[in-house]
Design a protein around this motif. Structure first.
Motif, PDB file in Angstrom:
ATOM      1  N   ASP A 183       1.612   9.026  -6.191  1.00  0.00           N
ATOM      2  CA  ASP A 183       2.014  10.408  -5.955  1.00  0.00           C
ATOM      3  C   ASP A 183       2.992  10.875  -7.041  1.00  0.00           C
ATOM      4  OD1 ASP A 183       0.436  10.646  -3.759  1.00  0.00           O
ATOM      5  OD2 ASP A 183       2.028  10.277  -2.279  1.00  0.00           O
ATOM      6  N   GLN A 205       1.072   3.984  -3.002  1.00  0.00           N
ATOM      7  CA  GLN A 205       0.769   5.402  -2.745  1.00  0.00           C
ATOM      8  C   GLN A 205       1.914   6.275  -3.248  1.00  0.00           C
ATOM      9  OE1 GLN A 205      -2.164   6.463  -1.741  1.00  0.00           O
ATOM     10  NE2 GLN A 205      -1.433   8.548  -2.059  1.00  0.00           N
ATOM     11  N   GLN A 206       3.148   5.879  -3.038  1.00  0.00           N
ATOM     12  CA  GLN A 206       4.296   6.655  -3.521  1.00  0.00           C
ATOM     13  C   GLN A 206       4.299   6.714  -5.047  1.00  0.00           C
ATOM     14  OE1 GLN A 206       7.778   4.776  -1.896  1.00  0.00           O
ATOM     15  NE2 GLN A 206       7.598   5.809   0.084  1.00  0.00           N
ATOM     16  N   GLU A 257       0.849  -1.209   0.000  1.00  0.00           N
ATOM     17  CA  GLU A 257       0.000   0.000   0.000  1.00  0.00           C
ATOM     18  C   GLU A 257       0.873   1.243   0.000  1.00  0.00           C
ATOM     19  OE1 GLU A 257      -3.342   2.056  -0.335  1.00  0.00           O
ATOM     20  OE2 GLU A 257      -3.284  -0.116  -0.327  1.00  0.00           O
ATOM     21  N   GLU A 258       1.931   1.229   0.757  1.00  0.00           N
ATOM     22  CA  GLU A 258       2.834   2.378   0.844  1.00  0.00           C
ATOM     23  C   GLU A 258       3.527   2.605  -0.487  1.00  0.00           C
ATOM     24  OE1 GLU A 258       6.940   3.386   3.130  1.00  0.00           O
ATOM     25  OE2 GLU A 258       5.484   2.172   4.248  1.00  0.00           O
TER      26      GLU A 258
END
Length: 180
Positions: free
Chosen positions: A170, A166-167, A162-163
């Motif tokens: 972004d 998300q990066q 998930e991290e």
């Protein structure tokens, strides 16, 4: 000889009748000679002087006429000069108007050309920007594929996935595209 001798000879003051006759004849001859000489010499001289006077008078009249004609020609010349000066000013004025018109036409043409060059440069810049965006998108896709490969290889936990997701999102976002 005294007084009586004068009376006897018939002479007065020692003049006899022959001498008086000779004097009278010579006087008449001189008078005729003067008339003849006057006719032969004085009249031609008078005629020559009269002709000379008439010639001088004619020359004076001709000079006055020439002077009047010269004054008239001078007046015409001055009038023409004034006309030429006016014509020169009109020609210069017309040349200035044409120069200003040509200058404006050249400036307008240059402005149009500059506008076309600017529009062309803006189109090229937009195309180049679009090209750069495509290259960045391609790189991001490559990076995402590489990350996906790494994720698959390393069996990451769901929180870690998930991290990373998300990066990646972004980085793909609008701000990243606009900043490049």
């Amino acid at each position: 000889m005294g007084n009586g001798a004068i009376l006897a000879t018939g002479r007065i003051f020692g003049l006899d009748s022959q001498l008086l006759f000779d004097l009278l004849f010579q006087g008449i001859a001189v008078f005729i000679l003067f008339l003849f000489v006057g006719y032969l010499l004085i009249n031609p001289v008078r005629n020559a002087l009269k002709k000379r006077q008439e010639k001088v008078e004619g020359d004076r009249r001709a000079a006055e006429e020439d002077k009047a004609a010269a004054a008239e020609l001078k007046a015409q010349y001055d009038a023409r000069l004034a006309g030429v000066e006016q014509e020169k000013l009109e020609i210069l004025s017309e040349a200035r108007r044409k120069a200003v018109k040509n200058e404006n036409a050249i400036i307008n043409s240059a402005k149009e050309e500059a506008g076309r060059i600017r529009a062309s440069a803006e189109r090229e810049a937009a195309l180049e920007k679009e090209k750069v965006r495509e290259e960045v998108r391609t790189e991001i896709i490559d990076v995402a594929a590489a990350m996906a490969g790494k994720i698959v290889e390393s069996e990451i936990t769901p929180e870690k996935q998930e991290e990373l997701l998300q990066q990646t999102l972004d980085e793909i976002g609008d701000e990243t595209w606009q900043s490049r």
